[in-house]
Design a protein around this motif. Structure first.
Motif, mmCIF file in Angstrom:
data_model
loop_
_atom_site.group_PDB
_atom_site.id
_atom_site.type_symbol
_atom_site.label_atom_id
_atom_site.label_comp_id
_atom_site.label_asym_id
_atom_site.label_seq_id
_atom_site.Cartn_x
_atom_site.Cartn_y
_atom_site.Cartn_z
ATOM 1 N N ARG A 211 27.467 50.560 43.896
ATOM 2 C CA ARG A 211 27.471 51.426 44.995
ATOM 3 C C ARG A 211 29.035 51.261 45.536
ATOM 4 O O ARG A 211 29.627 52.246 46.103
ATOM 5 C CB ARG A 211 26.885 50.943 46.148
ATOM 6 C CG ARG A 211 25.281 51.291 46.105
ATOM 7 C CD ARG A 211 25.157 52.764 45.724
ATOM 8 N NE ARG A 211 23.472 53.180 45.834
ATOM 9 C CZ ARG A 211 23.140 54.524 45.390
ATOM 10 N NH1 ARG A 211 23.854 55.208 44.762
ATOM 11 N NH2 ARG A 211 21.745 54.613 45.501
ATOM 12 N N ASP A 212 29.855 50.337 44.983
ATOM 13 C CA ASP A 212 31.371 50.153 45.577
ATOM 14 C C ASP A 212 32.068 49.936 44.571
ATOM 15 O O ASP A 212 31.973 49.005 43.589
ATOM 16 C CB ASP A 212 31.380 49.054 46.558
ATOM 17 C CG ASP A 212 33.079 49.057 47.201
ATOM 18 O OD1 ASP A 212 33.790 49.665 46.699
ATOM 19 O OD2 ASP A 212 32.933 48.251 48.111
ATOM 20 N N ALA A 213 32.895 51.026 44.033
ATOM 21 C CA ALA A 213 33.810 50.911 42.842
ATOM 22 C C ALA A 213 34.732 49.787 42.824
ATOM 23 O O ALA A 213 34.983 49.373 41.774
ATOM 24 C CB ALA A 213 34.644 52.344 42.850
ATOM 25 N N GLU A 214 35.085 49.405 44.293
ATOM 26 C CA GLU A 214 36.058 48.211 44.082
ATOM 27 C C GLU A 214 35.476 46.944 43.920
ATOM 28 O O GLU A 214 36.159 46.080 43.516
ATOM 29 C CB GLU A 214 36.844 48.256 45.462
ATOM 30 C CG GLU A 214 37.603 49.542 45.821
ATOM 31 C CD GLU A 214 38.351 49.386 47.121
ATOM 32 O OE1 GLU A 214 38.050 48.475 47.756
ATOM 33 O OE2 GLU A 214 39.053 50.483 47.557
ATOM 34 N N ARG A 215 34.288 47.118 43.792
ATOM 35 C CA ARG A 215 33.639 45.802 43.418
ATOM 36 C C ARG A 215 33.124 45.495 42.105
ATOM 37 O O ARG A 215 32.688 44.608 41.451
ATOM 38 C CB ARG A 215 32.173 45.790 44.265
ATOM 39 C CG ARG A 215 32.195 45.565 45.828
ATOM 40 C CD ARG A 215 32.514 44.145 46.148
ATOM 41 N NE ARG A 215 32.594 44.194 47.650
ATOM 42 C CZ ARG A 215 33.332 44.137 48.305
ATOM 43 N NH1 ARG A 215 34.809 44.401 48.087
ATOM 44 N NH2 ARG A 215 33.192 44.242 49.807
ATOM 45 N N ARG A 216 33.509 46.557 41.035
ATOM 46 C CA ARG A 216 33.222 46.635 39.821
ATOM 47 C C ARG A 216 34.264 45.696 38.991
ATOM 48 O O ARG A 216 34.634 46.048 38.080
ATOM 49 C CB ARG A 216 33.164 47.875 39.398
ATOM 50 C CG ARG A 216 32.114 48.754 39.693
ATOM 51 C CD ARG A 216 31.976 50.317 39.349
ATOM 52 N NE ARG A 216 31.103 50.927 40.448
ATOM 53 C CZ ARG A 216 30.912 52.357 40.391
ATOM 54 N NH1 ARG A 216 31.631 52.983 39.913
ATOM 55 N NH2 ARG A 216 29.882 52.677 41.035
ATOM 56 N N GLU A 217 34.396 44.458 39.493
ATOM 57 C CA GLU A 217 35.219 43.480 38.834
ATOM 58 C C GLU A 217 34.625 42.703 37.888
ATOM 59 O O GLU A 217 33.270 42.527 37.715
ATOM 60 C CB GLU A 217 35.586 42.219 39.921
ATOM 61 C CG GLU A 217 36.759 43.151 40.958
ATOM 62 C CD GLU A 217 38.087 43.559 40.243
ATOM 63 O OE1 GLU A 217 38.592 42.885 39.214
ATOM 64 O OE2 GLU A 217 38.807 44.412 41.018
ATOM 65 N N ASP A 218 35.303 42.322 36.942
ATOM 66 C CA ASP A 218 34.749 41.317 35.822
ATOM 67 C C ASP A 218 34.318 40.012 36.113
ATOM 68 O O ASP A 218 33.767 39.397 35.170
ATOM 69 C CB ASP A 218 34.880 41.600 34.520
ATOM 70 C CG ASP A 218 36.879 40.953 34.481
ATOM 71 O OD1 ASP A 218 37.057 40.403 35.633
ATOM 72 O OD2 ASP A 218 37.646 40.951 33.585
ATOM 73 N N SER A 219 35.041 39.387 37.084
ATOM 74 C CA SER A 219 34.690 38.223 37.540
ATOM 75 C C SER A 219 34.420 38.234 39.141
ATOM 76 O O SER A 219 35.692 38.228 39.853
ATOM 77 C CB SER A 219 36.064 37.241 37.118
ATOM 78 O OG SER A 219 36.088 36.047 37.840
ATOM 79 N N LEU A 220 33.266 37.964 39.763
ATOM 80 C CA LEU A 220 33.040 37.854 41.131
ATOM 81 C C LEU A 220 31.931 37.076 41.585
ATOM 82 O O LEU A 220 31.181 36.733 40.667
ATOM 83 C CB LEU A 220 33.060 39.127 41.681
ATOM 84 C CG LEU A 220 31.849 40.244 41.561
ATOM 85 C CD1 LEU A 220 30.673 39.756 42.418
ATOM 86 C CD2 LEU A 220 32.114 41.463 41.796
ATOM 87 N N VAL A 221 31.766 36.573 42.438
ATOM 88 C CA VAL A 221 30.697 35.805 43.075
ATOM 89 C C VAL A 221 30.115 36.388 44.475
ATOM 90 O O VAL A 221 31.165 36.540 45.287
ATOM 91 C CB VAL A 221 30.856 34.058 43.292
ATOM 92 C CG1 VAL A 221 29.561 33.532 43.913
ATOM 93 C CG2 VAL A 221 31.058 33.685 41.921
ATOM 94 N N MET A 222 28.867 36.923 44.573
ATOM 95 C CA MET A 222 28.558 37.228 45.726
ATOM 96 C C MET A 222 27.558 36.251 46.454
ATOM 97 O O MET A 222 26.631 35.779 45.983
ATOM 98 C CB MET A 222 27.826 38.571 45.735
ATOM 99 C CG MET A 222 27.266 39.088 46.952
ATOM 100 S SD MET A 222 26.618 40.834 46.738
ATOM 101 C CE MET A 222 26.055 40.935 48.546
#
Length: 417
Positions: A211-222
């Motif tokens: 839902r958030d284009a800025e979150r479409r990273e290849d490396s993240l932890v939620m």
């Protein structure tokens, strides 16, 4: 993604139809129709091949021909417009937490058409939780005139360790009555459509990225932070599950003792959760309010009963000093967990989700302050944009992906079936 097309046999015609449908569904937001000629050019097929595919999709109710495009500036006969019928079916995204159940209904384009939520009592058993979820689904469907016969797929997220392939909750200390296959079995019987079960944090991570284009990273932890603590890990653009689908159970980290293991927590909390989770936040806020003589905050916490954490978080948002002091204590401890995640995974972002996301900048400021002295560069910290709705959006995404894979028969490069 490269589009797969073919021509010749019945199977190849089905592949072409899938290619046409995929392109229609991927039309830019707000662009409801495409001309047949534009569609043919986009998928790399002849106009005749596309028309054959469209006729088959119209018969299935997935596509409809619209009026001629009389606004076109090209010479000759106006173009024939065609659109994907997103209303042809619906999917459900469901979420269960110790505090509430949440429901979202979406069409085949992923547009949410209705949603609902219901609080759960602290002593709700497994059967009661399922009944509350089903009644919330019923109200949500009734609000839009949709029936269970219109549902194509449903996905549900819960806390704990889940076996998605078997549809079984293997371990759920916060809601032990849901362990086993009770949830999937009852939902399948009531909804009459396929039901997928997964860990809530893993679905929330996918929902946030979708839902958030800025979150479409290849490396993240939620990190879901509330009564319990768990993480969804994205590496190289893919959700990492681990060998037994429980990668990210950071609540079981033990960072604060060097003695013998502590006795098992009566609510099944891990050592990290015991030090930073909802119950500890309430305890710290109560202590801070007592030291400060803040009778008003103490009264709010006591009056909230089983929803005491929400009362404390409201006080943080309101800027009340005792509540901010409590958050600072747990943020210092939580920062130690982030340093472990940073040292092992080195993600670009750490996103805070769940109830604590409501605290926003005061929470992030405290975390950044306690991380500032670390020798390694720390990941960027942000709060979830979807907050407690991230799970249902991730569940909707999974439902739509399953429809693409099974009902739409979309063939992907490298697919193994």
């Amino acid at each position: 993604m490269e589009q797969v097309v073919a021509a010749g046999t019945q199977f190849m015609r089905e592949v072409n139809a899938a290619a046409v449908l995929r392109k229609l569904r991927a039309a830019p937001h707000g662009e409801t129709s495409m001309s047949v000629s534009a569609l043919a050019k986009a998928v790399g097929l002849s106009r005749q091949a596309v028309t054959r595919s469209l006729n088959g999709l119209v018969a299935e109710g997935l596509v409809e021909f619209g009026p001629l495009d009389r606004d076109s500036t090209r010479a000759g006969r106006p173009a024939q417009l065609v659109r994907f019928r997103a209303e042809a079916g619906h999917v459900l995204g469901l979420s269960i937490s110790p505090q509430d159940v949440r429901v979202a209904l979406a069409d085949l384009a992923g547009t949410v058409t209705a949603s609902g939520a219901e609080q759960l009592g602290a002593d709700a058993g497994g059967e009661q939780v399922v009944e509350t979820l089903l009644s919330t689904v019923e109200r949500t469907l009734r609000a839009t005139g949709i029936t269970t016969g219109d549902l194509w797929f449903a996905s549900v997220g819960t806390p704990g360790i889940v076996d998605p392939a078997a549809g079984v909750i293997k371990l759920i200390p916060s809601m032990p009555g849901l362990a086993g296959d009770l949830l999937v079995r009852r939902l399948t019987e009531a909804l009459g459509c396929p039901v997928y079960l997964d860990n809530d944090v893993k679905l929330a991570t996918q929902g946030e990225r979708w839902r958030d284009a800025e979150r479409r990273e290849d490396s993240l932890v939620m990190i879901h932070w509330g009564e319990r603590v768990g993480a969804g890990i994205v590496l190289n653009g893919e959700l990492y599950r681990g060998a037994s689908n429980d990668a990210g159970d950071v609540g079981f980290l033990d960072l604060f003792t060097d003695g013998p293991p502590a006795a098992r927590h009566p609510q099944g909390l891990g050592p990290f959760e015991d030090r930073v989770g909802g119950a500890e936040i309430v305890r710290q806020a109560t202590a801070a309010a007592g030291r400060a003589g803040d009778g008003a905050l103490l009264a709010r916490i006591e009056a909230a009963g089983e929803h005491a954490l929400e009362a404390v978080l409201d006080a943080v948002v309101d800027g009340e000093p005792a509540a901010l002091a409590a958050i600072d204590v747990v943020a210092r401890r939580f920062a130690k967990g982030i340093t472990v995640i940073r040292a092992i995974l080195n993600p670009r972002f750490v996103v805070i989700g769940g109830p604590l996301a409501r605290c926003g900048e005061p929470l992030l400021a405290a975390l950044r302050r306690h991380l500032s002295g670390e020798p390694l560069d720390q990941p960027a910290l942000e709060v979830s944009t979807l907050q407690e709705d991230a799970v249902v959006h991730g569940a909707l995404l999974h439902s739509l992906d399953e429809i693409e894979r099974t009902r739409f028969g979309l063939v992907r490069p490298g697919s193994t079936g």
